[in-house]
Design an enzyme around this catalytic site. Structure first.
Site, PDB file in Angstrom:
ATOM      1  N   LYS A  81       0.819  -1.203   0.000  1.00 16.72           N
ATOM      2  CA  LYS A  81       0.000   0.000   0.000  1.00 16.72           C
ATOM      3  C   LYS A  81       0.855   1.256   0.000  1.00 16.72           C
ATOM      4  O   LYS A  81       0.450   2.287  -0.480  1.00 16.72           O
ATOM      5  CB  LYS A  81      -0.928  -0.005   1.210  1.00 16.72           C
ATOM      6  CG  LYS A  81      -2.289  -0.527   0.858  1.00 16.72           C
ATOM      7  CD  LYS A  81      -3.184  -0.564   2.055  1.00 16.72           C
ATOM      8  CE  LYS A  81      -2.674  -1.545   3.067  1.00 16.72           C
ATOM      9  NZ  LYS A  81      -2.697  -2.915   2.593  1.00 16.72           N
TER      10      LYS A  81
HETATM   11  N1  GLU Z   1      -4.815  -4.185   7.658  1.00 14.66           N
HETATM   12  C1  GLU Z   1      -4.216  -5.250   6.913  1.00 14.66           C
HETATM   13  C2  GLU Z   1      -3.638  -4.713   5.622  1.00 14.66           C
HETATM   14  O1  GLU Z   1      -4.076  -3.679   5.151  1.00 14.66           O
HETATM   15  C3  GLU Z   1      -5.197  -6.338   6.520  1.00 14.66           C
HETATM   16  C4  GLU Z   1      -5.690  -7.072   7.674  1.00 14.66           C
HETATM   17  C5  GLU Z   1      -6.575  -8.237   7.358  1.00 14.66           C
HETATM   18  O2  GLU Z   1      -7.277  -8.259   6.343  1.00 14.66           O
HETATM   19  O3  GLU Z   1      -6.571  -9.141   8.183  1.00 14.66           O
HETATM   20  O4  GLU Z   1      -2.756  -5.322   5.074  1.00 14.66           O
END
Ligand code: GLU
Length: 297
Positions: free
Chosen positions: A234
């Site tokens: 990201k």
């Molecule tokens: N917050 C995590 C991420 O953006 C994903 C968490 C999840 O889907 O368990 O990589």
């Protein structure tokens, strides 16, 4: 006209970290989890995982939510923000400490370098004012589960991961604890996310067991790789999706989910495309492996 599926207890979610704008990999996770929830007649939730302020990008959470909206992926319940939920994590941590499943740890990264960062016992003699808290992972903790896309997955958490951090030395909550507490508290039955998190799942299952929480079903979607063959993250702004062209983004994600382009051909607006996508979606076609962009259909 197809008959809508019967209401079900299925509850899915998309849980972005606000470390950058929505990129193609996160659109894939959002669309894939949304499609599976819709097809099951279930609900779809969004949870902002804003637990790591040093890695956050100002305004990213809002932009991610706006982008989801532009793609027509609108949650069925109010968005949850992890930064509001510390009390839940505190309660879970207190329980793990009380039961002897978690312990304070003064080891630094440097202390653990000689054991490849895998904590099996504390090695430092230097107490720190700010110890981390780790889950105690007994020898032989092998966790296996059936992933709906990847099939049988197994990991020896003790030897491959070791005692893992629940609360960091800098005072922030670790993703592993927060995600387990939230998935249970929100009644999530089906976790659908990118395969970059596949090797976190055994840790999460161990934590669910230590906290007497149910284990949801898991489905890990194929990763999207950059032109150099590495996974997109990201924080890699290379390929943010363009919310002003949602139909194009949804079409590309649909193809990457292994679905037949013909099923949504000719649709020019988002609601029409999404309705056709739900009707034509076949989860059995989702590929298990990552492909480079030039291999995408
Ligand atoms: N917050 C995590 C991420 O953006 C994903 C968490 C999840 O889907 O368990 O990589």
């Amino acid at each position: 006209m197809t008959t809508p599926p019967a209401p079900s207890g299925y509850r899915g979610r998309f849980a972005p970290s606000p470390t950058g704008d929505l990129h193609f990999g996160s659109l894939l996770a959002a669309f894939g989890s949304w499609l599976l929830a819709r097809r099951a007649g279930g609900r779809w939730l969004v949870r902002v995982e804003d637990l790591d302020p040093p890695r956050e990008v100002a305004g990213a959470a809002r932009r991610q939510l706006d982008a989801l909206h532009a793609f027509g992926l609108v949650p069925d319940e109010e968005v949850a923000w992890q930064s509001d939920r510390s009390d839940l994590y505190e309660t879970a941590l207190a329980r793990l400490l009380r039961d002897g499943n978690a312990f304070f740890c003064h080891c630094s990264r440097a202390d653990l370098a000689s054991v490849s960062g895998i904590h099996r016992a504390c090695v430092t003699r230097q107490p720190r004012p700010d110890p981390a808290v780790r889950l105690r992972v007994p020898d032989g903790s092998v966790v296996a589960f059936e992933d709906a896309i990847r099939g049988h997955v197994e990991q020896d958490v003790a030897s491959e991961v070791g005692d893992f951090v629940l609360k960091r030395a800098d005072g922030f909550w670790a993703y592993q604890l927060a995600v387990v507490v939230d998935d249970a508290e929100q009644g999530i039955t089906d976790v659908v996310r990118g395969a970059d998190l596949l090797d976190s799942t055994p840790r999460q299952i161990l934590l669910q067991r230590a906290l007497d929480l149910p284990t949801p079903r898991y489905a890990h979607l194929p990763l999207v790789l950059g032109p150099d063959g590495r996974k997109l993250s990201k924080s890699d702004a290379a390929q943010p999706v363009d919310p002003s062209h949602p139909v194009a983004g949804l079409r590309a994600a649909w193809a990457r989910l292994g679905q037949a382009p013909a099923a949504i051909a000719g649709e020019r607006d988002v609601p029409g495309l999404l309705a056709r996508a739900v009707a034509g979606f076949d989860p059995a076609l989702i590929p298990a492996q990552a492909a480079r962009p030039h291999e995408m259909s």
